[in-house]
Design an enzyme around this catalytic site. Structure first.
Site, short mmCIF file in Angstrom:
data_model
loop_
_atom_site.label_atom_id
_atom_site.label_comp_id
_atom_site.label_asym_id
_atom_site.label_seq_id
_atom_site.Cartn_x
_atom_site.Cartn_y
_atom_site.Cartn_z
N LYS A 104 0.81 -1.42 0.23
CA LYS A 104 0.22 -0.15 0.29
C LYS A 104 1.28 1.24 -0.34
O LYS A 104 1.93 0.91 0.75
CB LYS A 104 -0.87 -0.31 1.54
CG LYS A 104 -2.02 1.52 1.28
CD LYS A 104 -2.57 1.04 2.52
CE LYS A 104 -3.00 2.32 2.58
NZ LYS A 104 -3.68 3.23 3.94
N ALA A 191 -9.30 5.38 4.45
CA ALA A 191 -9.56 6.89 5.43
C ALA A 191 -10.87 7.12 5.80
O ALA A 191 -12.08 7.91 5.14
CB ALA A 191 -8.75 7.56 4.99
N GLY A 192 -11.04 7.65 6.92
CA GLY A 192 -12.13 8.44 7.47
C GLY A 192 -13.67 7.72 8.15
O GLY A 192 -14.58 8.39 8.30
#
Length: 262
Positions: A104, A191-192
């Protein structure tokens, strides 16, 4: 709740997986909690920030002694890298250390919002692909950048839902939907995510998967939240496969009028 069968597996690069929930390995209270939450999540892929996680048992409790690399697929990431060269160097070392080829990529210079650097990310993607890596790329929720990364050889596109660790959920669903509709490689939210309903929304939109860390590790009860996220991803995927009912501007009776009693 049972997971979809293996016929609904998904592929990234040369790797195939059944679980569509990917989890991080940081921010837990200790290794025991890391293991318990990871097991509860049902995840097959675990991201590892090479600069922040101890992989060497000789230096104390290590991730590899807790989460068996033969049981889980480690996904080395470049958290903390600010340039393409730094990211590539980190992942070259990772391949030497553990033989990891699926990686990643994240290149971040913004210290406030932790947004990815588009120029350095694209440059690093090109360099890593030339070195034979299969690269899952963290990027903004913007279709032109996503398609440029795909053209550069990215194996998966991973747009953010909202800033890392914010828990704000998917702030720009239209942009995510645009990426999903146009990309030819898997698109995973990264993310988030804050809670289970965010994961359901991502999967109902047609994402191939969801990656999260703080949403689980930062919960009051990480193990229970990991279990919730596991079911949320499965539920959202099943809803996507089923196809939601058409929406209407007016009411529609649940029971047909044909044959009604006068």
């Amino acid at each position: 709740m049972q997971a979809p069968d293996s016929s609904d597996s998904w592929q990234v690069g040369s790797h195939r997986f059944t679980s569509r929930l990917l989890v991080g390995s940081g921010k837990y209270a200790d290794m025991a909690q890391t293991l318990a939450a990871t097991e509860a999540s049902g995840a097959e892929i675990i991201t590892v920030a090479l600069r922040r996680v101890n992989l060497d048992a000789a230096r104390g409790p290590s991730l590899q002694s807790t989460l068996d690399p033969k049981r889980f697929t480690y996904l080395p990431n470049t958290a903390g890298c600010k340039t393409a060269e730094e990211a590539v160097r980190t992942l070259m070392l990772a391949r030497e250390l553990g033989g990891w080829n699926l990686v990643k990529l994240e290149v971040i210079r913004d210290e406030v919002m932790l947004y990815p650097d588009a120029v350095e990310t694209l440059k690093a993607t090109q360099m890593l692909v030339k070195e034979g890596f299969e690269v899952m790329v963290y990027t903004m929720d913007e279709v032109a950048t996503a398609l440029a990364l795909e053209d550069a050889g990215a194996s998966a596109i991973m747009p953010l839902a909202s800033p890392i660790g914010s828990g704000l959920g998917i702030r720009n669903p239209a942009a995510i939907a645009d990426i999903i509709s146009r990309a030819q490689v898997p698109v995973l939210i990264d993310a988030g995510i804050g809670t289970a309903s965010d994961a359901v929304q991502a999967m109902e939109m047609g994402c191939s998967g969801v990656l999260m860390n703080t949403a689980i590790a930062g919960a009051r009860d990480p193990v229970t939240m990991a279990r919730a996220m596991r079911h949320a991803v499965i539920s959202g995927r099943l809803a996507y496969l089923a196809g939601r009912m058409p929406t209407r501007d007016t009411a529609s009776p649940s029971s047909p009028l044909v044959g009604k009693i006068a």
